[in-house]
Design a protein around this motif. Structure first.
Motif, PDB file in Angstrom:
ATOM      1  N   GLY A  59       0.859  -1.185   0.000  1.00  0.00           N
ATOM      2  CA  GLY A  59       0.000   0.000   0.000  1.00  0.00           C
ATOM      3  C   GLY A  59       0.890   1.228   0.000  1.00  0.00           C
ATOM      4  N   VAL A  60       0.284   2.379   0.275  1.00  0.00           N
ATOM      5  CA  VAL A  60       1.068   3.611   0.411  1.00  0.00           C
ATOM      6  C   VAL A  60       0.805   4.163   1.801  1.00  0.00           C
ATOM      7  CG1 VAL A  60       1.390   5.978  -0.411  1.00  0.00           C
ATOM      8  CG2 VAL A  60       1.048   4.124  -2.057  1.00  0.00           C
ATOM      9  N   GLY A  61       1.866   4.205   2.604  1.00  0.00           N
ATOM     10  CA  GLY A  61       1.741   4.744   3.955  1.00  0.00           C
ATOM     11  C   GLY A  61       2.319   6.133   4.016  1.00  0.00           C
ATOM     12  N   GLY A  62       2.174   6.752   5.167  1.00  0.00           N
ATOM     13  CA  GLY A  62       2.731   8.085   5.262  1.00  0.00           C
ATOM     14  C   GLY A  62       2.706   8.614   6.677  1.00  0.00           C
ATOM     15  N   ALA A  63       3.371   9.746   6.831  1.00  0.00           N
ATOM     16  CA  ALA A  63       3.426  10.447   8.110  1.00  0.00           C
ATOM     17  C   ALA A  63       3.985  11.829   7.830  1.00  0.00           C
ATOM     18  CB  ALA A  63       4.335   9.701   9.087  1.00  0.00           C
ATOM     19  N   ALA A  64       3.694  12.762   8.725  1.00  0.00           N
ATOM     20  CA  ALA A  64       4.177  14.134   8.534  1.00  0.00           C
ATOM     21  C   ALA A  64       4.717  14.686   9.842  1.00  0.00           C
ATOM     22  CB  ALA A  64       3.044  15.028   8.021  1.00  0.00           C
ATOM     23  N   LEU A  65       5.774  15.476   9.706  1.00  0.00           N
ATOM     24  CA  LEU A  65       6.319  16.229  10.832  1.00  0.00           C
ATOM     25  C   LEU A  65       6.048  17.702  10.545  1.00  0.00           C
ATOM     26  CD1 LEU A  65       8.070  14.910  13.171  1.00  0.00           C
ATOM     27  CD2 LEU A  65      10.023  16.018  12.129  1.00  0.00           C
ATOM     28  N   HIS A  96      -2.172   9.587   7.104  1.00  0.00           N
ATOM     29  CA  HIS A  96      -2.482   8.456   6.214  1.00  0.00           C
ATOM     30  C   HIS A  96      -2.498   8.950   4.766  1.00  0.00           C
ATOM     31  CE1 HIS A  96      -3.355   6.052   9.770  1.00  0.00           C
ATOM     32  NE2 HIS A  96      -3.298   5.009   8.973  1.00  0.00           N
ATOM     33  N   LEU A  97      -1.293   9.283   4.287  1.00  0.00           N
ATOM     34  CA  LEU A  97      -1.156  10.041   3.041  1.00  0.00           C
ATOM     35  C   LEU A  97      -1.429   9.200   1.801  1.00  0.00           C
ATOM     36  CD1 LEU A  97       2.072  12.061   3.971  1.00  0.00           C
ATOM     37  CD2 LEU A  97      -0.308  12.550   4.548  1.00  0.00           C
ATOM     38  N   GLY A  98      -1.453   7.885   1.940  1.00  0.00           N
ATOM     39  CA  GLY A  98      -1.809   7.045   0.791  1.00  0.00           C
ATOM     40  C   GLY A  98      -3.290   7.129   0.467  1.00  0.00           C
ATOM     41  N   HIS A  99      -4.069   7.547   1.467  1.00  0.00           N
ATOM     42  CA  HIS A  99      -5.518   7.564   1.296  1.00  0.00           C
ATOM     43  C   HIS A  99      -6.010   8.962   0.963  1.00  0.00           C
ATOM     44  CE1 HIS A  99      -5.595   3.400   2.395  1.00  0.00           C
ATOM     45  NE2 HIS A  99      -4.888   3.680   3.483  1.00  0.00           N
ATOM     46  N   ILE A 100      -5.415   9.545  -0.066  1.00  0.00           N
ATOM     47  CA  ILE A 100      -5.938  10.787  -0.621  1.00  0.00           C
ATOM     48  C   ILE A 100      -6.306  10.532  -2.078  1.00  0.00           C
ATOM     49  CG2 ILE A 100      -4.611  12.237   0.963  1.00  0.00           C
ATOM     50  CD1 ILE A 100      -2.818  12.979  -1.390  1.00  0.00           C
ATOM     51  N   THR A 101      -7.381  11.175  -2.462  1.00  0.00           N
ATOM     52  CA  THR A 101      -7.946  10.993  -3.801  1.00  0.00           C
ATOM     53  C   THR A 101      -7.071  11.628  -4.868  1.00  0.00           C
ATOM     54  OG1 THR A 101     -10.223  10.912  -2.997  1.00  0.00           O
ATOM     55  CG2 THR A 101      -9.899  11.701  -5.261  1.00  0.00           C
ATOM     56  N   VAL A 102      -6.862  10.898  -5.964  1.00  0.00           N
ATOM     57  CA  VAL A 102      -6.322  11.531  -7.171  1.00  0.00           C
ATOM     58  C   VAL A 102      -7.316  11.379  -8.328  1.00  0.00           C
ATOM     59  CG1 VAL A 102      -3.874  11.378  -6.554  1.00  0.00           C
ATOM     60  CG2 VAL A 102      -4.984   9.459  -7.748  1.00  0.00           C
ATOM     61  N   ASP A 103      -8.384  10.614  -8.109  1.00  0.00           N
ATOM     62  CA  ASP A 103      -9.425  10.420  -9.133  1.00  0.00           C
ATOM     63  C   ASP A 103     -10.743  10.236  -8.401  1.00  0.00           C
ATOM     64  OD1 ASP A 103     -11.172   9.632 -11.106  1.00  0.00           O
ATOM     65  OD2 ASP A 103     -10.172   7.719 -11.515  1.00  0.00           O
ATOM     66  N   PHE A 104     -11.500  11.339  -8.291  1.00  0.00           N
ATOM     67  CA  PHE A 104     -12.668  11.307  -7.393  1.00  0.00           C
ATOM     68  C   PHE A 104     -13.811  10.438  -7.912  1.00  0.00           C
ATOM     69  CE2 PHE A 104     -16.018  14.167  -9.088  1.00  0.00           C
ATOM     70  CZ  PHE A 104     -15.344  14.799 -10.116  1.00  0.00           C
ATOM     71  N   GLU A 105     -13.721   9.995  -9.166  1.00  0.00           N
ATOM     72  CA  GLU A 105     -14.736   9.082  -9.681  1.00  0.00           C
ATOM     73  C   GLU A 105     -14.212   7.641  -9.732  1.00  0.00           C
ATOM     74  OE1 GLU A 105     -17.630  11.773 -12.341  1.00  0.00           O
ATOM     75  OE2 GLU A 105     -15.602  11.682 -13.186  1.00  0.00           O
ATOM     76  N   GLY A 106     -13.046   7.430  -9.116  1.00  0.00           N
ATOM     77  CA  GLY A 106     -12.446   6.092  -9.122  1.00  0.00           C
ATOM     78  C   GLY A 106     -13.024   5.184  -8.043  1.00  0.00           C
ATOM     79  N   VAL A 139      -9.232  14.675   5.697  1.00  0.00           N
ATOM     80  CA  VAL A 139      -9.469  14.029   6.992  1.00  0.00           C
ATOM     81  C   VAL A 139      -8.388  12.975   7.244  1.00  0.00           C
ATOM     82  CG1 VAL A 139     -11.024  12.387   8.154  1.00  0.00           C
ATOM     83  CG2 VAL A 139     -11.934  14.531   7.206  1.00  0.00           C
ATOM     84  N   ASN A 140      -8.006  12.246   6.194  1.00  0.00           N
ATOM     85  CA  ASN A 140      -6.972  11.217   6.362  1.00  0.00           C
ATOM     86  C   ASN A 140      -5.586  11.820   6.567  1.00  0.00           C
ATOM     87  OD1 ASN A 140      -8.923   9.255   6.095  1.00  0.00           O
ATOM     88  ND2 ASN A 140      -8.609   9.007   3.903  1.00  0.00           N
ATOM     89  N   VAL A 141      -5.382  13.028   6.071  1.00  0.00           N
ATOM     90  CA  VAL A 141      -4.090  13.701   6.234  1.00  0.00           C
ATOM     91  C   VAL A 141      -4.004  14.405   7.581  1.00  0.00           C
ATOM     92  CG1 VAL A 141      -2.589  15.549   5.344  1.00  0.00           C
ATOM     93  CG2 VAL A 141      -3.796  14.025   3.745  1.00  0.00           C
ATOM     94  N   LEU A 142      -5.075  15.134   7.941  1.00  0.00           N
ATOM     95  CA  LEU A 142      -5.009  16.050   9.083  1.00  0.00           C
ATOM     96  C   LEU A 142      -5.755  15.539  10.315  1.00  0.00           C
ATOM     97  CD1 LEU A 142      -5.585  19.334   7.040  1.00  0.00           C
ATOM     98  CD2 LEU A 142      -3.440  18.624   8.121  1.00  0.00           C
ATOM     99  N   ASP A 143      -6.717  14.645  10.116  1.00  0.00           N
ATOM    100  CA  ASP A 143      -7.470  14.053  11.226  1.00  0.00           C
ATOM    101  C   ASP A 143      -8.058  15.113  12.160  1.00  0.00           C
ATOM    102  OD1 ASP A 143      -8.571  12.265  13.044  1.00  0.00           O
ATOM    103  OD2 ASP A 143      -6.676  11.905  14.066  1.00  0.00           O
ATOM    104  N   PRO A 144      -8.968  15.932  11.649  1.00  0.00           N
ATOM    105  CA  PRO A 144      -9.563  16.972  12.484  1.00  0.00           C
ATOM    106  C   PRO A 144     -10.741  16.447  13.309  1.00  0.00           C
ATOM    107  CG  PRO A 144     -10.534  17.082  10.319  1.00  0.00           C
ATOM    108  CD  PRO A 144      -9.510  15.938  10.278  1.00  0.00           C
ATOM    109  N   GLU A 145     -11.142  17.234  14.284  1.00  0.00           N
ATOM    110  CA  GLU A 145     -12.381  16.951  15.025  1.00  0.00           C
ATOM    111  C   GLU A 145     -13.569  17.534  14.254  1.00  0.00           C
ATOM    112  OE1 GLU A 145     -12.208  18.517  18.966  1.00  0.00           O
ATOM    113  OE2 GLU A 145     -14.189  17.739  19.532  1.00  0.00           O
ATOM    114  N   VAL A 146     -13.332  18.680  13.601  1.00  0.00           N
ATOM    115  CA  VAL A 146     -14.385  19.409  12.889  1.00  0.00           C
ATOM    116  C   VAL A 146     -13.864  19.848  11.522  1.00  0.00           C
ATOM    117  CG1 VAL A 146     -15.794  21.536  12.896  1.00  0.00           C
ATOM    118  CG2 VAL A 146     -15.403  20.279  15.043  1.00  0.00           C
TER     119      VAL A 146
END
Lengths: 306, 306
Positions: free
Chosen positions: A138-144, A159-169, B233-240
């Motif tokens: 899969g694609v994992g991720g983390a940010a500082l 969870h940077l792998g779970h961002i859309t690049v094709d919203f109709e996919g 939401v998957n990147v930033l994980d907000p409450e709102v």
């Protein structure tokens, strides 16, 4: 066998093996272990015990222990709070108690730990604004962010792998439509190529051999990755983007087309571009990060603000 | 005219008007102004001077002044460092000096300021993990992480409109392919609908009147927005998740289909869902946030960690 050098143990519990390191405060590696397990009967917990026992037997009593695992860490950092489907029994297990440790054993999400390791002594050492994408099954991720791990409200951030690049996919494992994981992760490769290549390693080899169909498929995946990176740059504004995981071993075969796409997609205010770098700690990154997570809680607290 | 009540002035310099508030430490509004300008001959700078002069004349000497404007704020928070193409002369202008202020005038990006206002006394008051999407001509954004504004390495963080939802789509103003701004921002509406609707307000009215073509177009835009929100939401994980801007005035016509798509797209570990809320400060959000940015720098420092 003890060397008498003060050290910490970092344990990274993965899906099929436990990696562990014994490491000094300056990053000196005293020893490491990789213990495979079958995901049944809590065998993983026995392997964690064994890793700690063997490293302690070899190097003496550690100053502290840190642990990482898949799933969302609890806010009190004593356990993994959420990890459905795999590693049954992990959710809620208090590792300080389980390991009988005299000091709290801080628990991190595995990708968070990997980035902590890479920013400690790896591919982005000392960088305070950086995100990591691990390109593998899969694609994992983390940010500082400003030197702090971005964890968010329930520990899901990064969870940077779970961002859309094709919203109709198609929806991925967590419901994200057309995610970057679906476009480049090894788990969808056979579907994407109609079984033409067994895995991404074979695809990359075919690209390097000049196979036009492989080049088309690969370019599409890398274009999707570039769009995801450009998007995340606009959200997180890092100094460095770190790439890790098995697919990043493609090296220039990945980076050359990626840079071509980023030259179009990346917003570069005043000409400033974000540096791409490769992770350097390999599959020990999470164990190193877990060890550092213990070290930074031990006086005199290096980077304790993270 | 002075009331004698201690207050701060918040100034939000926009593309065509200056909004300003005089506000007490508890959020009590003493007065506000909206001064339009033409973007020529630095008329905007005169309007900022005028706003501060008039509010001071009406309410006395402020304890402090804060300012926001489009572009990237400098790391020392004394100016806007980067804002090409518009508001000529804004880049590098030191507002503390310009306004002859006895205390530093902290400068923020306008979207960052709007979120600071909304988390002070608006639609997400007191929330520490939240992001804002402003849906208008373009799509703006900002994020708060553990109570801190997410600014990033060069102050670009939070440009949430510039994330890809269609990686093979056209590039937007900053190079992002198929951005959510391109899919829902008013600036692309006429192109998206073939001039059928003059603006998003007209489109929403047609949706509410049951026009099938309007419904198809609107649903596509809202689906793209939902994918972007699920990704963030998957990147930033907000409450709102906070929604503002003119398009958010569509209310249920926006929220009802958005919630349907989010029921599919949003990852909800253990059933936890992120709350959607509407911004409440309207076009004064940036001015309120700028005032709070001054207030929090004045002892006893409410929320000074932000």
């Amino acid at each position: 066998m003890s060397t008498g050098i003060p050290f910490h143990i970092g344990v990274d519990l993965g899906g099929s093996s436990v990696k562990a390191v014994a490491v000094g405060r300056d990053g000196t590696l005293l020893g490491s272990l990789n213990l495979a397990f079958q995901d049944r009967n809590r065998e993983w917990a026995d392997r964690v015990d064994e890793a700690v026992r063997r490293l302690s037997s070899d190097h003496g009593t550690p100053e502290g222990i840190g642990l990482s695992a898949p799933g969302l860490a609890s806010p009190d950092e004593r356990s993994i709070a959420f990890m459905p489907g795999r590693l049954l029994g992990l959710e809620g297990l208090d590792w300080t108690r389980r390991l009988g440790a005299p000091r709290p054993v801080p628990v991190l999400n595995d990708a968070h730990a990997a980035l902590l390791g890479e920013t400690w002594i790896g591919g982005a050492a000392g960088v305070r604004n950086v995100f990591l994408l691990t390109l593998g099954t899969g694609v994992g991720g983390a940010a500082l962010v400003d030197g702090r791990l971005l964890k968010g409200h329930i520990g899901r951030a990064g969870h940077l792998g779970h961002i859309t690049v094709d919203f109709e996919g198609e929806l991925d494992d967590v419901g994200t439509p057309g995610s970057v994981e679906s476009e480049i992760g090894n788990k969808t490769l056979r579907k994407r190529c109609g079984d033409r290549y067994a895995n991404t390693h074979a695809l990359v080899a075919a690209v390097e051999a000049g196979d036009p169909e492989a080049r088309r498929l690969w370019n599409r995946s890398v274009q999707a990755l570039a769009a995801a990176i450009a998007s995340l740059v606009n959200v997180l504004d890092p100094e460095v983007v770190l790439l890790g995981g098995g697919i990043a071993r493609a090296g220039r075969t990945l980076l050359d087309p990626l840079e071509v796409h980023l030259d179009r997609f990346e917003w570069r205010p005043g000409g400033q571009r974000v540096r791409l770098a490769l992770a350097t700690l390999g599959d020990l990154a999470g164990a190193y990060g877990s060890a550092f997570n213990s070290i930074r809680r031990t006086p005199p607290f290096p980077g304790a603000e993270q």
